[in-house]
Write a protein that holds these residues in place. Structure first.
Motif, PDB file in Angstrom:
ATOM      1  N   GLY A   1       4.799  19.274  -4.633  1.00 39.42           N
ATOM      2  CA  GLY A   1       3.349  19.142  -4.690  1.00 39.42           C
ATOM      3  C   GLY A   1       2.830  18.442  -3.453  1.00 39.42           C
ATOM      4  N   SER A   2       1.901  19.102  -2.767  1.00 38.42           N
ATOM      5  CA  SER A   2       1.314  18.543  -1.554  1.00 38.42           C
ATOM      6  C   SER A   2      -0.151  18.229  -1.790  1.00 38.42           C
ATOM      7  CB  SER A   2       1.453  19.534  -0.395  1.00 38.42           C
ATOM      8  OG  SER A   2       0.725  19.093   0.731  1.00 38.42           O
ATOM      9  N   ASP A   3      -0.598  17.074  -1.296  1.00 41.36           N
ATOM     10  CA  ASP A   3      -2.022  16.727  -1.402  1.00 41.36           C
ATOM     11  C   ASP A   3      -2.772  17.022  -0.107  1.00 41.36           C
ATOM     12  OD1 ASP A   3      -0.987  14.768   0.204  1.00 41.36           O
ATOM     13  OD2 ASP A   3      -1.501  13.083  -1.106  1.00 41.36           O
ATOM     14  N   ASP A   4      -2.131  17.748   0.801  1.00 41.89           N
ATOM     15  CA  ASP A   4      -2.765  18.130   2.055  1.00 41.89           C
ATOM     16  C   ASP A   4      -3.525  19.443   1.840  1.00 41.89           C
ATOM     17  OD1 ASP A   4      -3.470  18.983   4.602  1.00 41.89           O
ATOM     18  OD2 ASP A   4      -1.606  18.295   5.532  1.00 41.89           O
ATOM     19  N   PRO A   5      -4.861  19.425   1.882  1.00 44.28           N
ATOM     20  CA  PRO A   5      -5.632  20.641   1.607  1.00 44.28           C
ATOM     21  C   PRO A   5      -5.453  21.722   2.666  1.00 44.28           C
ATOM     22  CG  PRO A   5      -7.075  18.898   2.401  1.00 44.28           C
ATOM     23  CD  PRO A   5      -5.729  18.275   2.184  1.00 44.28           C
ATOM     24  N   ASP A   6      -4.898  21.364   3.804  1.00 43.15           N
ATOM     25  CA  ASP A   6      -4.700  22.340   4.876  1.00 43.15           C
ATOM     26  C   ASP A   6      -3.377  23.090   4.754  1.00 43.15           C
ATOM     27  OD1 ASP A   6      -7.139  21.663   6.090  1.00 43.15           O
ATOM     28  OD2 ASP A   6      -6.208  19.984   7.161  1.00 43.15           O
ATOM     29  N   LEU A   7      -2.557  22.715   3.766  1.00 40.12           N
ATOM     30  CA  LEU A   7      -1.262  23.364   3.582  1.00 40.12           C
ATOM     31  C   LEU A   7      -1.286  24.274   2.359  1.00 40.12           C
ATOM     32  CD1 LEU A   7       1.287  20.478   4.280  1.00 40.12           C
ATOM     33  CD2 LEU A   7       0.665  22.368   5.806  1.00 40.12           C
ATOM     34  N   LEU A   8      -0.679  25.435   2.482  1.00 38.10           N
ATOM     35  CA  LEU A   8      -0.466  26.312   1.342  1.00 38.10           C
ATOM     36  C   LEU A   8       0.785  25.807   0.623  1.00 38.10           C
ATOM     37  CD1 LEU A   8      -1.170  28.850  -0.253  1.00 38.10           C
ATOM     38  CD2 LEU A   8       0.100  30.191   1.435  1.00 38.10           C
ATOM     39  N   ASP A   9       0.624  25.408  -0.623  1.00 37.11           N
ATOM     40  CA  ASP A   9       1.666  24.646  -1.304  1.00 37.11           C
ATOM     41  C   ASP A   9       2.659  25.551  -2.035  1.00 37.11           C
ATOM     42  OD1 ASP A   9       3.186  22.676  -2.384  1.00 37.11           O
ATOM     43  OD2 ASP A   9       1.641  21.842  -3.681  1.00 37.11           O
TER      44      ASP A   9
ATOM     45  N   SER B   1      19.118  23.863   9.854  1.00 42.45           N
ATOM     46  CA  SER B   1      18.727  22.525   9.432  1.00 42.45           C
ATOM     47  C   SER B   1      17.616  22.606   8.391  1.00 42.45           C
ATOM     48  CB  SER B   1      18.243  21.733  10.652  1.00 42.45           C
ATOM     49  OG  SER B   1      17.460  20.633  10.265  1.00 42.45           O
ATOM     50  N   VAL B   2      17.787  21.906   7.262  1.00 42.83           N
ATOM     51  CA  VAL B   2      16.717  21.840   6.268  1.00 42.83           C
ATOM     52  C   VAL B   2      15.456  21.267   6.893  1.00 42.83           C
ATOM     53  CG1 VAL B   2      15.964  20.750   4.127  1.00 42.83           C
ATOM     54  CG2 VAL B   2      18.259  21.708   4.281  1.00 42.83           C
ATOM     55  N   ASP B   3      15.611  20.208   7.667  1.00 39.49           N
ATOM     56  CA  ASP B   3      14.444  19.612   8.319  1.00 39.49           C
ATOM     57  C   ASP B   3      13.768  20.625   9.238  1.00 39.49           C
ATOM     58  OD1 ASP B   3      14.689  17.107   7.129  1.00 39.49           O
ATOM     59  OD2 ASP B   3      16.139  16.435   8.628  1.00 39.49           O
ATOM     60  N   GLY B   4      14.586  21.436   9.917  1.00 39.91           N
ATOM     61  CA  GLY B   4      14.015  22.444  10.796  1.00 39.91           C
ATOM     62  C   GLY B   4      13.233  23.496  10.026  1.00 39.91           C
ATOM     63  N   VAL B   5      13.762  23.941   8.880  1.00 39.95           N
ATOM     64  CA  VAL B   5      13.077  24.931   8.061  1.00 39.95           C
ATOM     65  C   VAL B   5      11.780  24.357   7.504  1.00 39.95           C
ATOM     66  CG1 VAL B   5      13.229  26.303   5.945  1.00 39.95           C
ATOM     67  CG2 VAL B   5      15.194  26.168   7.491  1.00 39.95           C
ATOM     68  N   LEU B   6      11.832  23.118   7.033  1.00 35.97           N
ATOM     69  CA  LEU B   6      10.627  22.474   6.510  1.00 35.97           C
ATOM     70  C   LEU B   6       9.568  22.332   7.600  1.00 35.97           C
ATOM     71  CD1 LEU B   6      12.280  19.650   4.368  1.00 35.97           C
ATOM     72  CD2 LEU B   6      11.222  21.758   3.508  1.00 35.97           C
ATOM     73  N   ARG B   7      10.020  21.953   8.792  1.00 37.89           N
ATOM     74  CA  ARG B   7       9.088  21.774   9.908  1.00 37.89           C
ATOM     75  C   ARG B   7       8.490  23.107  10.336  1.00 37.89           C
ATOM     76  NH1 ARG B   7      12.144  18.878  12.460  1.00 37.89           N
ATOM     77  NH2 ARG B   7      13.236  20.467  13.696  1.00 37.89           N
ATOM     78  N   ARG B   8       9.324  24.108  10.379  1.00 34.45           N
ATOM     79  CA  ARG B   8       8.854  25.435  10.762  1.00 34.45           C
ATOM     80  C   ARG B   8       7.792  25.938   9.782  1.00 34.45           C
ATOM     81  NH1 ARG B   8      13.035  30.419  11.629  1.00 34.45           N
ATOM     82  NH2 ARG B   8      11.527  32.099  11.899  1.00 34.45           N
ATOM     83  N   ALA B   9       8.027  25.756   8.483  1.00 31.74           N
ATOM     84  CA  ALA B   9       7.049  26.158   7.488  1.00 31.74           C
ATOM     85  C   ALA B   9       5.757  25.358   7.630  1.00 31.74           C
ATOM     86  CB  ALA B   9       7.635  25.980   6.087  1.00 31.74           C
TER      87      ALA B   9
ATOM     88  N   ASP C   1       4.558  23.992  10.281  1.00 33.29           N
ATOM     89  CA  ASP C   1       3.839  24.459  11.475  1.00 33.29           C
ATOM     90  C   ASP C   1       3.043  25.731  11.182  1.00 33.29           C
ATOM     91  OD1 ASP C   1       4.832  22.359  12.936  1.00 33.29           O
ATOM     92  OD2 ASP C   1       6.433  23.516  13.894  1.00 33.29           O
ATOM     93  N   ALA C   2       3.495  26.487  10.180  1.00 35.00           N
ATOM     94  CA  ALA C   2       2.783  27.694   9.765  1.00 35.00           C
ATOM     95  C   ALA C   2       1.780  27.411   8.647  1.00 35.00           C
ATOM     96  CB  ALA C   2       3.783  28.750   9.306  1.00 35.00           C
ATOM     97  N   GLY C   3       1.586  26.118   8.326  1.00 33.32           N
ATOM     98  CA  GLY C   3       0.615  25.741   7.300  1.00 33.32           C
ATOM     99  C   GLY C   3       1.123  25.848   5.887  1.00 33.32           C
ATOM    100  N   ILE C   4       2.456  25.707   5.700  1.00 30.55           N
ATOM    101  CA  ILE C   4       3.076  25.898   4.387  1.00 30.55           C
ATOM    102  C   ILE C   4       3.937  24.684   4.038  1.00 30.55           C
ATOM    103  CG2 ILE C   4       4.819  27.250   3.136  1.00 30.55           C
ATOM    104  CD1 ILE C   4       3.817  29.694   4.648  1.00 30.55           C
ATOM    105  N   ALA C   5       3.828  24.212   2.799  1.00 32.53           N
ATOM    106  CA  ALA C   5       4.679  23.134   2.299  1.00 32.53           C
ATOM    107  C   ALA C   5       5.767  23.717   1.407  1.00 32.53           C
ATOM    108  CB  ALA C   5       3.855  22.113   1.512  1.00 32.53           C
ATOM    109  N   LEU C   6       7.029  23.380   1.701  1.00 31.53           N
ATOM    110  CA  LEU C   6       8.170  23.774   0.878  1.00 31.53           C
ATOM    111  C   LEU C   6       8.734  22.534   0.178  1.00 31.53           C
ATOM    112  CD1 LEU C   6      10.119  26.105   3.353  1.00 31.53           C
ATOM    113  CD2 LEU C   6       8.257  26.715   1.795  1.00 31.53           C
TER     114      LEU C   6
END
Length: 336
Positions: free
Chosen positions: A16-24, A287-295, A297-302
């Motif tokens: 769950g993300s509280d960032d309104p700019d991210l697709l959760d 890298s999990v961190d890399g995948v999370l960061r990549r997502a 950067d595309a406006g997506i929270a995993l």
């Protein structure tokens, strides 16, 4: 709850993300809600000036939804509150409780709050253990975060073993309504926890229920706090539970989109089979961190699934609407 245990029990990470700019994609809640929810909430406000009754209409709707006797339904403010009641009436200090791993981290936390000891068992082996030495056994169906749903026959066999040992089976069915499979609500020896958060996309409403029969049911009803389900939550919950067409449409969309995501992601990632509105991905050498960061950067929270026991190279992704899933695929597959 054991006062001596409380100070040593920490919080559990959740999606769950509280960032309104991210697709959760980190939380497994339906992005679609039934029509009429706002009207049901508004209509309940006048009645909110009075103390809540025993929620007979909510209990009747819940019983019809899962196929049990309304007398066995205990309304709760969410599925986690149902789990707390379940452990509160079955677990005492130093009791051992078998919990699946990886699975929902709140099981272990709630058991520790009672002074008990959670004993981790591989999620795909939890139904095969001997329950004799445990105060309770926990199963999640479908399991979170792996997504698989045990066959009903295996669940019934495990319940029979638990009954023979005098050990309650605590069954978390928070995601079961995304399938058409029957659950264990109303079965002797089982305490079933249900949530309206996932299917109906309303985590902030806090509505759910427990189902238990016989002595377990009596203990849960006795332990339940008075007025625990608010009047608006009961009204919205009852309305949602009656939306059979909405549930069917949601199941169809999730099944179709889950398969589309699985097929697309199965090349670069190891994708776990799932009956739930999410998929667990092993990113392998990436890298999990890399995948999370990549997502991100595309406006997506995993969901970083490394917070689950026994997982160290995994992320979890929700199954959302087709156009949203397209964005996920673009983020995770680009240049791979």
């Amino acid at each position: 709850m054991d006062p001596d245990a409380v100070a040593d029990v920490g919080r559990v990470p959740h999606g769950g993300s509280d960032d309104p700019d991210l697709l959760d994609f980190s939380a497994n809640t339906n992005p679609v809600r039934p029509a009429g929810v706002a009207d049901a909430y508004e209509a309940a406000l006048d009645a909110s000036t009075r103390y809540a009754d025993d929620r007979p209409r909510f209990r009747a709707a819940a019983a019809d939804y899962v196929g049990c006797d309304p007398a066995t339904v205990v309304p709760t403010p969410g599925g986690l509150a149902a789990l707390r009641l379940a452990f509160g009436v079955t677990v005492g200090p130093d009791d051992r409780v078998a919990v699946p791993e990886p699975s929902f981290g709140e099981y272990a936390r709630e058991i520790r709050l009672q002074g008990g000891e959670p004993v981790g068992v591989a999620h795909d082996a939890i139904l095969d253990i001997d329950p004799e030495d445990y105060a309770a056994v926990v199963v999640c169906t479908p399991n979170n975060p792996t997504g698989e749903r045990p066959e009903l026959g295996r669940l019934r066999d495990a319940l029979a073993d638990c009954r023979a040992a005098g050990t309650p089976l605590v069954v978390d069915e928070a995601f079961l309504d995304f399938t058409d499979a029957p659950g264990l609500a109303g079965e002797r020896g089982a305490i079933v926890a249900r949530s309206l958060t996932k299917m109906f996309g309303l985590p902030g409403i806090r509505a759910g229920f427990a189902v238990a029969t016989g002595d377990l049911g009596e203990r849960i009803r006795a332990a339940r706090p008075a007025w625990s389900l608010s009047t608006p939550a009961a009204a919205v919950g009852r309305h949602c539970l009656e939306q059979t067409e909405f549930v069917e449409r949601t199941r169809e969309r999730v099944a179709s989109e889950r398969e589309r995501l699985r097929a697309a992601l199965a090349g670069p990632y190891d994708v776990f089979p799932s009956d739930a509105p999410f998929l667990l991905l092993d990113v392998g050498e990436a890298s999990v961190d890399g995948v999370l960061r990549r997502a991100r950067d595309a406006g997506i929270a995993l969901r970083d699934a490394r917070t689950f026991a026994r997982l160290d190279s995994h992320v979890r992704v929700a199954v959302r609407r087709p156009h949203e899933n397209d964005r996920l695929l673009a983020a995770l597959l680009d240049d791979r």
